[in-house]
Design a protein around this motif. Sequence first.
Motif: not given
Length: 416
Positions: A95-101, A103-111
Amino acid sequence: MQQLKLWLLPALFSAATSQALDGVEFSGNAGAEWREFLNAGQFNSADDDQARHQFSASIEPELAWQSESGQHIVVFRAFGRWDSEDDERSHADIREASWLTYGDSWELKAGISKVFWGVTESQHLVDIVNQTDFVEAPDGEDKLGQPMLKLSLVQSWGLLDAFILPGFRERTFAGNDGRFRFAVDIAEDDALYQSDKEDRHIDLALRWAHTLDDYDVGLTYFRGTSRDPLFVPQFAGASPQPVALAPLYVLIDQFGLDVQATLDSWLWKLETIYRTFDDSIGTDYAAIDVEDYSAATGGFEYTFYGIAETDWDLGALAEYQYDSRDDAALALGQNDLFVGGRLALNDADSSEVLFGISQDLDDQATRSVLLEAETRLGDSMKLNVEGLLFHSSADDNLSYQLRQDDYIQLSLYYYY
């Protein structure tokens, strides 16, 4: 696990390899479920009496890790179920296998992850990113994990989510001994695709969301392989009757709007979509006749607080469902009214009951009734009760295929 794309997984953990995994947290749940069907299945091959009783067990473990700075989060959540009757319902998924990072006004998720879009109660028209795990339940609420790259921008003008979806998941269907199946077998192993890249087609999605005073507004766009399959009849020899239906996943563009307004005790909700198809479908598959269409679901929930001088709150629900195709064989909610209620006891165990009825306004004999109740049993246990009843006398209505699948379900979960 069918067509699950794991090629993104090595990248998910790249942020964690340079640091110790002291911050790993382990949680999840394990459950047991009993379904009792009120009638023998009309299309099942199993013994009639035995097919009325269905037991299953599930497990959903989760691992979560966060870096010391908090700017890197890795989550892994798996799901597995064993079912006593339906081999197709005995399945597993990530269901989930993700990496998230971020910053101040952004978010990035991969997986691999799950995304929910929608505000209405009776159906979720705009929710299109994840594929439905139909063997779990017929209401479409359970979803398969979806490979994705998601970038979120947080600005004064709203939240913008942009998705690249590099792997397609086919819908799950009940087996010969399972419930909620149809008169003709689904040949899911022979799935067809409009795209020559098949399940490797890269889909795109966007969602803008913003709060304007009392209104939460969302605009969505999706371009890619439809999560809702069409079906191509498969024939054997000279027989005029199909022996199976092959799922056909076509390319679509879908525009969506969802609005929720909170006005005192009123909660107003609306979801609407417009979906377009490629004209080449009819050329490639003569048995398939599709046309662009629009659909909408809208209504309200009004809450009565402290009913009968208790701590209980009762929400009255009403929603209308519209589909421009005006064909009950293609859509359950083409001209339907849903009315119901939500009772919250506001106790220490978070007890809640949801009940309702969906009535087809074109056919007074076609309706469905639902009941969902849940409560906690101590700190680690949760009890769910669910019921779903179908009634239809119109053989050209989708719900007619399910008219003998009325059931009551009891589920007990242990959370750790």
